[in-house]
Write a protein that holds these residues in place. Structure first.
Motif, PDB file in Angstrom:
ATOM      1  N   GLU A 132       3.185  -3.388  -3.608  1.00 33.90           N
ATOM      2  CA  GLU A 132       2.510  -4.275  -2.652  1.00 33.90           C
ATOM      3  C   GLU A 132       2.396  -3.629  -1.276  1.00 33.90           C
ATOM      4  O   GLU A 132       1.532  -4.000  -0.478  1.00 33.90           O
ATOM      5  N   THR A 203      -0.037 -11.217   2.886  1.00 35.44           N
ATOM      6  CA  THR A 203      -0.447 -12.068   1.778  1.00 35.44           C
ATOM      7  C   THR A 203       0.806 -12.706   1.173  1.00 35.44           C
ATOM      8  O   THR A 203       1.942 -12.310   1.481  1.00 35.44           O
ATOM      9  N   ASP A 205       1.843 -12.362  -1.864  1.00 38.20           N
ATOM     10  CA  ASP A 205       2.536 -11.350  -2.668  1.00 38.20           C
ATOM     11  C   ASP A 205       3.287 -10.358  -1.788  1.00 38.20           C
ATOM     12  O   ASP A 205       4.399  -9.928  -2.127  1.00 38.20           O
ATOM     13  N   GLU A 206       2.680  -9.981  -0.652  1.00 41.65           N
ATOM     14  CA  GLU A 206       3.349  -9.057   0.271  1.00 41.65           C
ATOM     15  C   GLU A 206       4.589  -9.705   0.884  1.00 41.65           C
ATOM     16  O   GLU A 206       5.620  -9.044   1.035  1.00 41.65           O
TER      17      GLU A 206
END
Length: 216
Positions: A132, A203, A205-206
């Motif tokens: 990521e 984000t 996910d990050e």
């Protein structure tokens, strides 16, 4: 980690041990240190041969001749018998050895696509989250190869350059720590200094990856 280049390494085996294994008519293996093994094999064994002696076909007219060591191991091996020893170069059998050793390897670097994943769940989780933050698997592996104990079983030549290898890690707990610490340091640096990874602009996910590395 140390490279074990099958195009250069000579595996030395005690001939008596090899003959005993052959004469059992059962499967046996030879590891990279030259030891002749009977199954079941240890999970961390690095094998340069696994198979059995096939009995020559007999007929009513002829008595089958005993097979030579070269015939038993196969044409892809270079073999020299020297008094009580058998000397083997196994690079020519690399394609078969990939299949034999992949189940015991932590990563596969045998294709042009490069390294895509780690075999151990915990190692792959670190790699998955590190991705990521644009941390490349090659960079992760370079760090492991520099700092952990293991063998890179490979074929490597200079002209034309060719490399194909499997990463065998001896101490997976040590590897997990090296792997995590390396990725964590990069994630923290990017969060602090890289505009694309500003903590306020991550984000979902990050953000999850940053928390995985205890960086937020």
């Amino acid at each position: 980690m140390k490279k074990f280049n099958l195009l250069k390494e000579i595996i030395v085996i005690a001939r008596d041990d090899l003959h005993k294994a052959i004469n059992t008519n059962q499967e046996f293996a030879i590891n990279h240190e030259g030891y002749v093994l009977a199954p079941p094999y240890a999970e961390n064994e690095i094998l340069i041969f696994k198979g059995k002696a096939e009995m020559p076909k007999a007929s009513a007219l002829t008595i089958p001749k005993p097979q030579t060591i070269a015939q038993i191991l196969g044409n892809n091996y270079k073999i020299v018998e020297d008094e009580g020893r058998v000397l083997i170069k196994a690079g020519g059998n690399w394609q078969e050895l990939i299949g034999i050793n992949t189940p015991n390897s932590e990563y596969d670097d045998t294709t042009a696509d490069g390294i895509a994943e780690f075999a151990t769940k915990e190692m792959e989780s670190i790699g998955w989250f590190a991705d990521e933050f644009d941390i490349d698997y090659r960079d992760m592996v370079n760090e492991l190869e520099a700092k952990v104990d293991g063998i890179i079983l490979c074929v490597e030549q200079e002209e034309p350059y060719q490399f194909s290898g499997l990463g065998m890690i001896f101490d997976i707990e040590e590897a997990k720590k090296v792997h995590f610490d390396f990725c964590q340091a990069i994630v923290k640096e990017k969060l602090a200094n890289h505009p694309d990874f500003s903590p306020d602009n991550l984000t979902v996910d990050e953000e999850m990856a940053a928390k995985f590395f205890n960086a937020l």
